[in-house]
Design a protein around this motif. Structure first.
Motif, PDB file in Angstrom:
ATOM      1  N   MET A   1       1.079  -1.134  -0.133  1.00 58.74           N
ATOM      2  CA  MET A   1       0.078  -0.164   0.043  1.00 58.74           C
ATOM      3  C   MET A   1       0.649   1.288   0.014  1.00 58.74           C
ATOM      4  N   GLN A   2       0.572   2.262  -0.709  1.00 56.81           N
ATOM      5  CA  GLN A   2       1.331   3.416  -1.107  1.00 56.81           C
ATOM      6  C   GLN A   2       0.360   4.733  -0.696  1.00 56.81           C
ATOM      7  N   PHE A   3       1.238   5.303   0.281  1.00 54.02           N
ATOM      8  CA  PHE A   3       0.278   6.700   0.689  1.00 54.02           C
ATOM      9  C   PHE A   3       0.767   7.866   0.228  1.00 54.02           C
ATOM     10  N   GLU A   4       1.842   7.755  -0.823  1.00 51.87           N
ATOM     11  CA  GLU A   4       2.408   8.976  -1.153  1.00 51.87           C
ATOM     12  C   GLU A   4       1.997   9.265  -2.606  1.00 51.87           C
ATOM     13  N   LEU A   5       1.582  10.481  -2.734  1.00 51.08           N
ATOM     14  CA  LEU A   5       1.234  11.119  -4.213  1.00 51.08           C
ATOM     15  C   LEU A   5       2.337  10.995  -5.089  1.00 51.08           C
ATOM     16  N   THR A   6       2.047  10.784  -6.295  1.00 48.52           N
ATOM     17  CA  THR A   6       3.116  10.914  -7.441  1.00 48.52           C
ATOM     18  C   THR A   6       3.152  12.498  -7.505  1.00 48.52           C
ATOM     19  N   ASN A   7       4.416  12.607  -8.255  1.00 40.07           N
ATOM     20  CA  ASN A   7       4.833  13.984  -8.421  1.00 40.07           C
ATOM     21  C   ASN A   7       3.880  14.759  -9.568  1.00 40.07           C
ATOM     22  N   GLU A   8       3.181  13.951 -10.243  1.00 36.93           N
ATOM     23  CA  GLU A   8       2.152  14.650 -11.216  1.00 36.93           C
ATOM     24  C   GLU A   8       0.952  15.045 -10.227  1.00 36.93           C
ATOM     25  N   GLN A   9       0.524  14.199  -9.331  1.00 35.19           N
ATOM     26  CA  GLN A   9      -0.609  14.339  -8.413  1.00 35.19           C
ATOM     27  C   GLN A   9      -0.159  15.554  -7.659  1.00 35.19           C
ATOM     28  N   LYS A  10       0.883  15.736  -6.900  1.00 31.57           N
ATOM     29  CA  LYS A  10       1.336  16.943  -6.328  1.00 31.57           C
ATOM     30  C   LYS A  10       1.491  18.157  -6.910  1.00 31.57           C
ATOM     31  N   MET A  11       1.838  17.783  -8.114  1.00 34.64           N
ATOM     32  CA  MET A  11       1.769  19.332  -8.928  1.00 34.64           C
ATOM     33  C   MET A  11       0.182  19.782  -9.310  1.00 34.64           C
ATOM     34  N   ILE A  12      -0.432  18.577  -9.509  1.00 35.00           N
ATOM     35  CA  ILE A  12      -1.911  19.141  -9.795  1.00 35.00           C
ATOM     36  C   ILE A  12      -2.610  19.954  -8.489  1.00 35.00           C
ATOM     37  N   GLN A  13      -2.444  19.150  -7.282  1.00 30.57           N
ATOM     38  CA  GLN A  13      -2.736  19.542  -6.145  1.00 30.57           C
ATOM     39  C   GLN A  13      -2.353  21.110  -5.547  1.00 30.57           C
ATOM     40  N   GLU A  14      -0.923  21.105  -6.015  1.00 33.77           N
ATOM     41  CA  GLU A  14      -0.418  22.526  -5.782  1.00 33.77           C
ATOM     42  C   GLU A  14      -1.004  23.598  -6.854  1.00 33.77           C
ATOM     43  N   ALA A  15      -1.183  23.267  -8.078  1.00 30.21           N
ATOM     44  CA  ALA A  15      -1.896  24.333  -9.080  1.00 30.21           C
ATOM     45  C   ALA A  15      -2.993  24.656  -8.770  1.00 30.21           C
ATOM     46  N   ALA A  16      -3.836  23.663  -8.094  1.00 35.71           N
ATOM     47  CA  ALA A  16      -5.082  23.725  -8.042  1.00 35.71           C
ATOM     48  C   ALA A  16      -5.623  24.553  -6.559  1.00 35.71           C
ATOM     49  N   ARG A  17      -4.518  24.279  -5.537  1.00 34.57           N
ATOM     50  CA  ARG A  17      -4.547  25.094  -4.360  1.00 34.57           C
ATOM     51  C   ARG A  17      -4.071  26.584  -4.660  1.00 34.57           C
ATOM     52  N   ASP A  18      -3.040  26.806  -5.557  1.00 35.72           N
ATOM     53  CA  ASP A  18      -2.862  28.218  -5.898  1.00 35.72           C
ATOM     54  C   ASP A  18      -3.878  28.793  -6.532  1.00 35.72           C
ATOM     55  N   PHE A  19      -4.494  28.417  -7.623  1.00 33.66           N
ATOM     56  CA  PHE A  19      -5.581  28.897  -8.316  1.00 33.66           C
ATOM     57  C   PHE A  19      -6.552  29.101  -7.426  1.00 33.66           C
ATOM     58  N   ALA A  20      -7.071  28.295  -6.535  1.00 36.70           N
ATOM     59  CA  ALA A  20      -8.155  28.321  -5.732  1.00 36.70           C
ATOM     60  C   ALA A  20      -7.884  29.481  -4.726  1.00 36.70           C
ATOM     61  N   GLN A  21      -6.768  29.429  -3.999  1.00 39.34           N
ATOM     62  CA  GLN A  21      -6.668  30.498  -2.965  1.00 39.34           C
ATOM     63  C   GLN A  21      -6.499  31.927  -3.632  1.00 39.34           C
ATOM     64  N   LYS A  22      -5.727  31.955  -4.615  1.00 39.47           N
ATOM     65  CA  LYS A  22      -5.749  33.266  -5.217  1.00 39.47           C
ATOM     66  C   LYS A  22      -6.767  33.830  -5.961  1.00 39.47           C
ATOM     67  N   GLU A  23      -7.396  33.022  -6.849  1.00 41.94           N
ATOM     68  CA  GLU A  23      -8.695  33.416  -7.743  1.00 41.94           C
ATOM     69  C   GLU A  23      -9.995  33.151  -6.964  1.00 41.94           C
ATOM     70  N   ILE A  24     -10.098  32.304  -6.298  1.00 40.56           N
ATOM     71  CA  ILE A  24     -11.464  31.892  -6.068  1.00 40.56           C
ATOM     72  C   ILE A  24     -11.936  32.582  -4.533  1.00 40.56           C
ATOM     73  N   ALA A  25     -11.011  31.984  -3.585  1.00 39.68           N
ATOM     74  CA  ALA A  25     -11.073  32.249  -2.165  1.00 39.68           C
ATOM     75  C   ALA A  25     -11.351  33.857  -1.779  1.00 39.68           C
ATOM     76  N   PRO A  26     -10.806  34.632  -2.613  1.00 37.27           N
ATOM     77  CA  PRO A  26     -10.907  36.276  -2.367  1.00 37.27           C
ATOM     78  C   PRO A  26     -12.474  36.496  -2.477  1.00 37.27           C
ATOM     79  N   VAL A  27     -13.116  35.880  -3.529  1.00 35.61           N
ATOM     80  CA  VAL A  27     -14.545  36.404  -3.911  1.00 35.61           C
ATOM     81  C   VAL A  27     -15.568  35.474  -3.513  1.00 35.61           C
ATOM     82  N   ALA A  28     -15.193  34.311  -2.860  1.00 31.30           N
ATOM     83  CA  ALA A  28     -16.264  33.113  -2.411  1.00 31.30           C
ATOM     84  C   ALA A  28     -17.639  34.020  -1.722  1.00 31.30           C
ATOM     85  N   ALA A  29     -16.863  34.654  -0.674  1.00 29.54           N
ATOM     86  CA  ALA A  29     -18.005  35.138   0.426  1.00 29.54           C
ATOM     87  C   ALA A  29     -18.929  35.996  -0.543  1.00 29.54           C
ATOM     88  N   GLU A  30     -18.407  36.875  -1.506  1.00 29.55           N
ATOM     89  CA  GLU A  30     -19.371  37.554  -2.290  1.00 29.55           C
ATOM     90  C   GLU A  30     -20.349  36.837  -3.319  1.00 29.55           C
TER      91      GLU A  30
END
Lengths: 383, 261
Positions: A1-30
């Motif tokens: 059993m392997q609990f480590e994400l692949t490099n690709e998965q980590k990069m996607i997670q990071e890209a999604a986090r970056d986009f979500a926190q910078k572009e979506i979070a600031p306007v979510a309440a509005e």
């Protein structure tokens, strides 16, 4: 059993986090307050490849595995649950069934536009009298020459007023019940298609929920998805995948509320101490941390099973059931840690709590998930 | 257009905490990121490529894990990536670094433009870009907040402390860009897939780019660090207390006294 994400998965997670926190979070309440559909954000998500993540690249998709998709939905949901469900619908309920059941012609015609976010998709199964009993379709599709003529009313269609194409079910043979249900690819520009009223909801307020009124809407025969009578099966298969998406959404909502609550507990003082020093708060934090982690394992596991191409209804139902119940509980505790402040719109946990509630209902209620799980377990024990 | 973008992997200083006892940075457990202004350099290069065609080559020097930084910019859209990684390069100051990068650039062949970030957030020297231009004997324009290519020249708007300056330089040239130059794009799914599935990062050791041994690494670095220290924290500001009315009055008074109003 392997609990480590692949490099690709980590990069996607990071890209999604970056986009979500910078572009979506600031306007979510509005977006939530004004019930504003995040059309611009969805377009950008599409350009980056988040709207058709698991679709192979030859059809304009991202060519990623389901776990990558789940990681991305989780990050987007952490910023805005409404945006996450719009993303989940397009990926799981539109692109996935088109890819799985569409003809080569249909795939080539629709997938590149939908997977790249140039066009938006919606999924329409529910009717006023076909909720959990989704096979009981009252909308009819009658074959006349080369067209089906569709009449009826569909409800609770996420993004139904914004969509360009809709995967829609209707009964082509009432005598056959759910086996007489057919799925269609509907272009919302066709005559006879009309958007009815929009719902005003407790949560996911930025993801519009539309009623669709269909009056003598002509659908060419070649726009049948799968074969006539296969529509209910297609819908259930799509919903299995969508449950994985919704479970990731629930996970993201809970994670967001959890992080805000923990930080708050380390800043808020009462009785001369930070409230994080009180056991009553620590117990809540411990319970929240454990249940989020347990849900995360179920959610990631369901994505993993889906990618092995094995039957994954049970895993998807388990992930969705557990994660959605967990999200309601965790967001409720997050409000409790905030006390009165958490009940106000000045703190994001109020929105998290309202957003979490829907995850216990759509893509099959918690009770329906239990039916699916029990049915599968009982079958596994068949003599 | 053949555009080369040297980048640096740096610790995410937003996450760095200071050890209260020693006053030094605690780097353990801190994520590595691409130096922020290097992302602006990549974005500037990608925008030029989209308009004028050509290729964008990313280049870095560092330990093997610096390949992650190069993969990130490939995911953004860079065509190729080279990593100079060799034990012999360790301990380089800005001069030895600029020497190695310029040797590697020479080895890569003709280029039209080198775009660098203004400075790295870990060292804040802003020296490597200008030093590279000197090694390569090409014009340099620093602190760019806007750049464009007109015929055989690059036209740069420089952001200076007391105003703006527009400079035209014949290419090949080197430009260093500031944060204000653009908004770096996010990596796309297609880019991430390319960065992860193909062997996109070429690794070079010192002999691959014909570096003279005495000019690289610790031996090639004339800089001596006398002492590093954390500047003392700023004195706390003045705190106004009282009813909102009193506080507002005091604030206005202070503003007036300081000629801010």
């Amino acid at each position: 059993m392997q609990f480590e994400l692949t490099n690709e998965q980590k990069m996607i997670q990071e890209a999604a986090r970056d986009f979500a926190q910078k572009e979506i979070a600031p306007v979510a309440a509005e977006l939530d307050r004004e019930e504003k559909f995040p059309a611009e954000i969805v377009k950008k998500l599409g350009e980056l490849g988040f709207m058709g993540m698991t679709i192979p690249t030859e059809y304009g998709g991202g060519g990623m595995d389901t776990l990558s998709y789940v990681l991305a939905v989780e990050q987007v949901a952490k910023a805005c649950a409404s945006t996450a469900i719009i993303m989940s619908v397009n990926n799981s309920l539109v692109c996935y069934p088109l890819y799985e059941f569409g003809t080569e012609e249909q795939k080539k015609k629709y997938l590149p536009q939908l997977a790249s976010g140039q066009k938006l998709g919606a999924f329409s199964l529910t009717e006023p009298n076909a909720g959990s009993d989704a096979g009981n379709q009252q909308t009819t599709a009658v074959l006349q020459g080369d067209n089906y003529v569709i009449n009826g009313t569909k409800i609770f269609v996420t993004g139904g007023n914004m969509a360009d194409y809709i995967i829609m079910t209707a009964s082509t043979d009432k005598s056959k019940g759910s086996r007489g249900v057919t799925a269609f690819i509907v272009d919302t520009k066709w005559p006879g298609f009309k958007v009815g009223s929009l719902e005003h909801k407790l949560g996911i307020r930025a993801a519009s929920t539309a009623e669709l009124v269909l009056t003598d809407m002509k659908v060419p025969k070649e726009n049948v998805l799968g074969t006539p009578g296969e529509g209910y099966k297609i819908a259930l298969r799509a919903l299995d995948g969508a449950r994985v998406g919704v479970s990731a959404q629930a996970l993201g909502i809970a994670q967001a509320a959890f992080e805000v609550a923990v930080r708050y507990s380390k800043q808020r003082q009462q009785f001369g101490k930070f409230i994080s020093e009180f056991q009553a708060i620590q117990w809540m934090i411990a319970d929240m941390a454990v249940s989020i982690e347990a849900a995360r394992l179920l959610v990631y596991k369901s994505a993993f099973v889906k990618d092995t191409k094995k039957y994954f209804s049970k895993e998807a139902a388990m992930a969705k059931l557990f994660a959605s119940e967990m999200a309601s509980d965790v967001t409720s505790k997050a409000i409790q840690i905030h006390g009165g402040y958490g009940y106000t719109r000045d703190y994001p946990v109020e929105r998290n709590y309202r957003d979490a509630r829907i995850t216990q209902i759509y893509e099959g209620t918690s009770e329906v998930q239990k039916l699916v799980i029990a049915a599968t377990v009982l079958k596994e024990f068949a003599q | 257009m053949r555009i080369i973008v040297p980048i640096k992997q740096v610790p995410n200083t937003n996450d760095v905490k200071i050890d209260p006892k020693t006053g030094t940075l605690i780097r353990e457990g801190v994520d590595s990121i691409v130096n922020p202004e290097d992302l602006n350099a990549i974005e500037a290069a990608l925008e030029l490529r989209e308009r004028l065609g050509g290729e964008v080559i990313a280049l870095s020097m560092g330990p093997p894990q610096a390949a992650d930084a190069l993969k990130e910019v490939v995911a953004m859209g860079a065509d190729e990536a080279y990593l100079l990684t060799d034990r012999a390069l360790a301990g380089a100051d800005t001069l030895a670094t600029a020497y190695c990068l310029s040797r590697a650039i020479t080895k890569l062949g003709d280029f039209d433009l080198i775009v660098c970030g203004r400075q790295a957030i870990d060292g804040d020297t802003a020296q490597v870009g200008p030093q590279m231009a000197e090694f390569l004997k090409v014009p340099q324009v620093t602190y760019a907040c806007k750049l464009d290519v007109v015929e055989d020249s690059v036209v740069v708007e420089r952001h200076l402390e007391d105003g703006f300056e527009t400079v035209k330089a014949r290419m090949p040239a080197l430009v260093t860009v500031m944060r204000e130059a653009n908004r770096p794009r996010y990596p796309s799914m297609a880019g991430i897939r390319r960065a992860c599935t193909e062997d996109v990062v070429h690794r070079w050791v010192a002999t691959d780019f014909d570096a003279e041994p005495w000019r690289i690494g610790f031996d090639g670095s004339p800089t001596w660090v006398k002492r590093t220290f954390t500047p003392p924290p700023k004195a706390p500001g003045k705190r106004l207390e009282g009813t909102p009315r009193d506080v507002a009055k005091d604030l206005l008074k202070t503003f007036t006294e300081k000629n801010l109003l």
